[in-house]
Write an enzyme that holds these catalytic residues in place. Structure first.
Site, PDB file in Angstrom:
ATOM      1  N   GLU A   1     -10.574 -10.496 -30.925  1.00 37.64           N
ATOM      2  CA  GLU A   1      -9.168 -10.734 -30.580  1.00 37.64           C
ATOM      3  C   GLU A   1      -8.656 -12.065 -31.138  1.00 37.64           C
ATOM      4  O   GLU A   1      -7.585 -12.520 -30.784  1.00 37.64           O
ATOM      5  CB  GLU A   1      -8.955 -10.648 -29.064  1.00 37.64           C
ATOM      6  CG  GLU A   1      -9.870 -11.522 -28.230  1.00 37.64           C
ATOM      7  CD  GLU A   1      -9.696 -11.314 -26.727  1.00 37.64           C
ATOM      8  OE1 GLU A   1      -8.666 -10.763 -26.294  1.00 37.64           O
ATOM      9  OE2 GLU A   1     -10.591 -11.744 -25.981  1.00 37.64           O
TER      10      GLU A   1
ATOM     11  N   ASN B   1      -3.784  -7.229 -28.142  1.00 39.29           N
ATOM     12  CA  ASN B   1      -2.756  -8.062 -27.501  1.00 39.29           C
ATOM     13  C   ASN B   1      -2.921  -9.519 -27.940  1.00 39.29           C
ATOM     14  O   ASN B   1      -1.962 -10.176 -28.345  1.00 39.29           O
ATOM     15  CB  ASN B   1      -2.860  -7.992 -25.972  1.00 39.29           C
ATOM     16  CG  ASN B   1      -2.908  -6.573 -25.462  1.00 39.29           C
ATOM     17  OD1 ASN B   1      -2.426  -5.668 -26.137  1.00 39.29           O
ATOM     18  ND2 ASN B   1      -3.483  -6.356 -24.304  1.00 39.29           N
ATOM     19  N   ASP B   2      -4.143  -9.999 -27.854  1.00 31.73           N
ATOM     20  CA  ASP B   2      -4.381 -11.381 -28.278  1.00 31.73           C
ATOM     21  C   ASP B   2      -4.472 -11.495 -29.794  1.00 31.73           C
ATOM     22  O   ASP B   2      -4.067 -12.510 -30.368  1.00 31.73           O
ATOM     23  CB  ASP B   2      -5.650 -11.936 -27.620  1.00 31.73           C
ATOM     24  CG  ASP B   2      -5.365 -12.441 -26.216  1.00 31.73           C
ATOM     25  OD1 ASP B   2      -4.332 -13.104 -26.036  1.00 31.73           O
ATOM     26  OD2 ASP B   2      -6.147 -12.142 -25.303  1.00 31.73           O
TER      27      ASP B   2
ATOM     28  N   ARG C   1     -11.352  -5.172 -16.754  1.00 31.77           N
ATOM     29  CA  ARG C   1     -10.914  -6.576 -16.760  1.00 31.77           C
ATOM     30  C   ARG C   1     -11.446  -7.237 -15.487  1.00 31.77           C
ATOM     31  O   ARG C   1     -10.745  -7.314 -14.471  1.00 31.77           O
ATOM     32  CB  ARG C   1      -9.384  -6.653 -16.811  1.00 31.77           C
ATOM     33  CG  ARG C   1      -8.772  -6.255 -18.147  1.00 31.77           C
ATOM     34  CD  ARG C   1      -7.258  -6.472 -18.130  1.00 31.77           C
ATOM     35  NE  ARG C   1      -6.677  -6.512 -19.445  1.00 31.77           N
ATOM     36  CZ  ARG C   1      -6.065  -5.495 -20.044  1.00 31.77           C
ATOM     37  NH1 ARG C   1      -5.963  -4.334 -19.434  1.00 31.77           N
ATOM     38  NH2 ARG C   1      -5.535  -5.639 -21.250  1.00 31.77           N
TER      39      ARG C   1
ATOM     40  N   ARG D   1       2.404 -14.382 -26.331  1.00 33.89           N
ATOM     41  CA  ARG D   1       2.662 -13.076 -25.721  1.00 33.89           C
ATOM     42  C   ARG D   1       3.438 -13.162 -24.417  1.00 33.89           C
ATOM     43  O   ARG D   1       3.913 -12.156 -23.895  1.00 33.89           O
ATOM     44  CB  ARG D   1       1.345 -12.288 -25.552  1.00 33.89           C
ATOM     45  CG  ARG D   1       0.345 -12.899 -24.615  1.00 33.89           C
ATOM     46  CD  ARG D   1      -1.021 -12.239 -24.772  1.00 33.89           C
ATOM     47  NE  ARG D   1      -1.253 -11.165 -23.815  1.00 33.89           N
ATOM     48  CZ  ARG D   1      -2.447 -10.624 -23.570  1.00 33.89           C
ATOM     49  NH1 ARG D   1      -3.512 -11.015 -24.251  1.00 33.89           N
ATOM     50  NH2 ARG D   1      -2.599  -9.676 -22.696  1.00 33.89           N
TER      51      ARG D   1
ATOM     52  N   CYS E   1      -9.094  -1.871 -27.429  1.00 35.48           N
ATOM     53  CA  CYS E   1      -8.760  -1.821 -26.000  1.00 35.48           C
ATOM     54  C   CYS E   1      -7.440  -2.530 -25.701  1.00 35.48           C
ATOM     55  O   CYS E   1      -7.027  -2.592 -24.552  1.00 35.48           O
ATOM     56  CB  CYS E   1      -9.891  -2.402 -25.159  1.00 35.48           C
ATOM     57  SG  CYS E   1     -10.212  -4.138 -25.495  1.00 35.48           S
TER      58      CYS E   1
ATOM     59  N   ARG F   1     -15.969  -6.387 -19.099  1.00 37.56           N
ATOM     60  CA  ARG F   1     -15.702  -7.633 -19.817  1.00 37.56           C
ATOM     61  C   ARG F   1     -15.996  -8.796 -18.881  1.00 37.56           C
ATOM     62  O   ARG F   1     -15.545  -8.803 -17.736  1.00 37.56           O
ATOM     63  CB  ARG F   1     -14.231  -7.665 -20.243  1.00 37.56           C
ATOM     64  CG  ARG F   1     -13.839  -9.013 -20.776  1.00 37.56           C
ATOM     65  CD  ARG F   1     -12.496  -8.998 -21.426  1.00 37.56           C
ATOM     66  NE  ARG F   1     -11.415  -9.049 -20.464  1.00 37.56           N
ATOM     67  CZ  ARG F   1     -10.131  -8.968 -20.811  1.00 37.56           C
ATOM     68  NH1 ARG F   1      -9.790  -8.780 -22.074  1.00 37.56           N
ATOM     69  NH2 ARG F   1      -9.188  -9.033 -19.907  1.00 37.56           N
TER      70      ARG F   1
ATOM     71  N   HIS G   1       0.826  -1.206   0.000  1.00 34.73           N
ATOM     72  CA  HIS G   1       0.000   0.000   0.000  1.00 34.73           C
ATOM     73  C   HIS G   1       0.853   1.244   0.000  1.00 34.73           C
ATOM     74  O   HIS G   1       0.428   2.287  -0.465  1.00 34.73           O
ATOM     75  CB  HIS G   1      -0.963  -0.028   1.181  1.00 34.73           C
ATOM     76  CG  HIS G   1      -2.146  -0.873   0.889  1.00 34.73           C
ATOM     77  ND1 HIS G   1      -2.313  -2.127   1.399  1.00 34.73           N
ATOM     78  CD2 HIS G   1      -3.193  -0.664   0.059  1.00 34.73           C
ATOM     79  CE1 HIS G   1      -3.420  -2.648   0.922  1.00 34.73           C
ATOM     80  NE2 HIS G   1      -3.973  -1.788   0.107  1.00 34.73           N
TER      81      HIS G   1
HETATM   82  C1  PEP Z   1      -6.283  -7.916 -25.577  1.00 41.28           C
HETATM   83  O1  PEP Z   1      -6.161  -9.132 -25.752  1.00 41.28           O
HETATM   84  O2  PEP Z   1      -5.851  -7.052 -26.365  1.00 41.28           O
HETATM   85  C2  PEP Z   1      -6.957  -7.402 -24.376  1.00 41.28           C
HETATM   86  C3  PEP Z   1      -7.260  -6.127 -24.250  1.00 41.28           C
HETATM   87  O3  PEP Z   1      -7.242  -8.255 -23.374  1.00 41.28           O
HETATM   88  P1  PEP Z   1      -6.141  -8.922 -22.405  1.00 41.28           P
HETATM   89  O4  PEP Z   1      -4.861  -8.158 -22.583  1.00 41.28           O
HETATM   90  O5  PEP Z   1      -6.708  -8.805 -21.047  1.00 41.28           O
HETATM   91  O6  PEP Z   1      -6.076 -10.319 -22.923  1.00 41.28           O
HETATM   92 MG    MG Z   2      -7.299 -10.597 -24.659  1.00 44.32          MG
END
Ligand code: PEP
Ligand code: MG
Length: 550
Positions: free
Chosen positions: A428, A451-452, A294, A462, A499, A330, A188
């Site tokens: 994704e 990202n995915d 998330r 990743r 996102c 989500r 904290h």
């Molecule tokens: C993504 O996959 O781009 C995403 C936003 O979700 P996470 O990074 O939580 O998999």
């Molecule tokens: Mg994702």
């Protein structure tokens, strides 16, 4: 000049003299008493006073760093009120006839040790809290004054570690930065420092008493501190420091403005969050709502599956605080790298391609319904979107929506209020891109998880550091997939956002605008810099983005 490295918790710079702070250490002797009843009374009185002090610290912290961050002092009060901890302390006094001081030291240290040995870093960090409250009770019992931590001059404070009470007692106006030898990013203290917008370095193992009074530069960008810096370095860092301050001021001027280009194109810039504790940064950075909550972090931070009530409280807090701004929740994206023991998921050969996200939810319907019910109930308190992750096929969306409908019916029968909400999916997976036209017929929006999408499109795990050389964040396949998704969404009259991390990449902002992306949801710290960038762009006459460009 000496350089010492540590772990930076905020990209900022602090320049000034170092002040070493030594926490008071208690030499409590193993003292036997004749009158345990009198000692019990002393302990009870000290305990009540310590509990009262937590309320005062809570109010101070609330005024300085916001309600969310002040909650640690409520947690401290609850620890002090813990019947087990009190029981153990009283037993040492009553049964072993020990002094109140010795009993407090023994009981609180034992509990702190227990937490320190747990594997979970969050629980480990709680051991500091126990030492902190134990010291508060000891201060009262021994009549010692916790004393001034800082002195009267501005300083970079250096300590072995700082407890949350010590951190909140600090006078922010005289604080240039914090350096500790110990500490975790989860503590904290780190959280409070971050919310005070202070540069801070933790785990700086070379901390040395001889630094006291010496000039230093705390460089949060590079995770190091320079002691007695060379004049040239000092001058260049002062310039950088002034630039950071100027930047802060300029960015603040953008509060209340929109992300609109010179030629009038508008893009929503929202924030990604992991839970209610991120609300402070959403507000501080003036984000236009939340584009990705998330929700699985709630599950990851919990020892057991969060109940519907616990989830409802967290979702409602976020939705209500940010209303009327839109909050996209989500549904839980567990599995792969985000696992919890209580779900008893089996080990898999290829977890990223395995039983995760919507696949778990559609298989474990009761588990899914608990979350959907909590979300639907929270929808009555503001403006919400419910978004399904890891979609590859239309039937998954249809089935998820059917379960959502079932939950709505149940809740209505039970007399719960449900607000209006949008339904969307994360795009994704390459499959979702290819069938985006079909999927768009089922939902109100798409949010692209780059990202995915990058991971699955380019077959780049990743999590694997070795693949960095093979990772092209701007891979043409990913950019074309984004454009295909935007076009498919727009063909069906729905909005399309991004996102994933790529949304915050300033090198792509113009590209995304030219592709027609409607929303970017990014880490809260990127909201104002992105808004500034968007407002500086003039796309009049710029052609629509074409796949041939990459
Ligand atoms: C993504 O996959 O781009 C995403 C936003 O979700 P996470 O990074 O939580 O998999
Ligand atoms: Mg994702």
């Amino acid at each position: 000049m000496k350089i010492a490295a540590g772990k930076s918790i905020l990209d900022r710079i602090g320049i000034g003299k170092i002040r070493i702070y030594k926490a008071p250490s208690y030499e409590i002797s193993d003292r036997t008493v004749k009158d345990p009843e009198a000692e019990l009374k002393r302990f009870d009185a000290a305990l009540q006073k310590a509990i009262g002090q937590q309320d005062i610290l809570y109010e101070k912290a609330k005024a300085e760093v916001g309600e969310e961050n002040a909650e640690i002092f409520e947690a401290h009060r609850m620890m002090l009120e813990d019947e087990d901890l009190q029981g153990v302390t009283r037993e040492i006094i009553r049964e072993k006839k020990k002094s109140a001081e010795f009993a407090v030291k023994t009981a609180f240290d034992t509990y702190a040790q227990f937490f320190a040995e747990l594997e979970d870093p969050y629980m480990q960090a709680r051991s500091v809290d126990l030492i902190d409250i134990g010291n508060t009770v000891l201060d009262i019992l021994t009549g010692s004054d916790p004393g001034s931590i800082q002195g009267t001059e501005p300083c970079i404070l250096v300590a072995d570690d700082l407890t949350p009470s010590e951190t909140v007692r600090l006078d922010k106006s005289l604080l240039l930065g914090i350096i500790t030898r110990e500490g975790s990013a989860n503590s904290h203290t780190a959280i409070l420092a971050r919310s005070m917008n202070l540069p801070a370095l933790i785990q700086c193992r070379d901390v040395d008493d001889s630094w006291d009074g010496r000039m230093a530069i705390l460089d949060g960008y590079n995770g190091c501190v320079y002691i007695d810096p060379d004049p040239d370095l000092l001058e260049s860092m002062k310039k950088k420091y002034d630039a950071v301050l100027k930047e802060d001021e300029l960015l603040q001027e953008l509060r209340g403005r929109t992300g609109t280009t010179i030629d009038g194109r508008r893009i929503i810039i929202a924030a990604n969050i992991g839970g209610p504790s991120d609300l402070g940064s959403v507000l501080a950075n003036d984000a236009e709502g939340v584009g990705l909550f998330r929700s699985e972090f709630l599950y990851l931070n919990s020892k057991g599956e969060p109940t519907e009530e616990q989830q409802f409280a967290a979702y409602r807090r976020v939705v209500e605080t940010l209303a009327p701004a839109l909050v996209i929740m989500r549904t839980c994206d567990l599995g792969a790298d985000k696992t919890v023991d209580y779900l008893n998921l089996e080990e898999e050969e290829n977890p990223a391609l395995g039983f995760r996200a919507i696949r778990i939810c559609l298989t474990r319907k009761d588990f899914f319904k608990k979350q959907l019910r909590a979300m639907l109930r929270a929808s009555a308190y503001g403006s919400m979107g419910i978004m399904f992750p890891m979609i590859t096929s239309r039937w998954e969306v249809i089935e998820a929506k059917k379960i959502l409908e079932e939950c709505k019916e149940e809740l209505r029968r039970e007399g719960h209020r449900i607000g209006n909400f949008q339904t969307g999916i994360m795009v994704e997976t390459p499959a979702a891109v290819f069938v985006a036209d079909d999927l768009a017929e089922e939902v109100d929006f798409f949010s692209i998880g780059t990202n995915d999408l990058l991971q699955y499109t380019c077959a780049i795990d990743r999590q694997n550091e070795k693949l960095e050389r093979f990772t092209d964040m701007h891979h043409p396949a990913v950019l074309r997939a984004i454009k295909m998704t935007v076009d498919a969404g727009h063909r069906h009259g729905i909005w399309v956002g991004i996102c994933g991390e790529l949304g915050a990449d300033p090198a792509l902002t113009e590209t995304f605008l030219r592709m027609g992306v409607d929303e970017l949801s990014v880490n809260a710290g990127s909201v104002l810099p992105l808004r500034r960038l968007v407002r500086s762009l003039d796309l009049s006459g710029a052609p629509e983005w074409s796949p041939e460009e990459v």
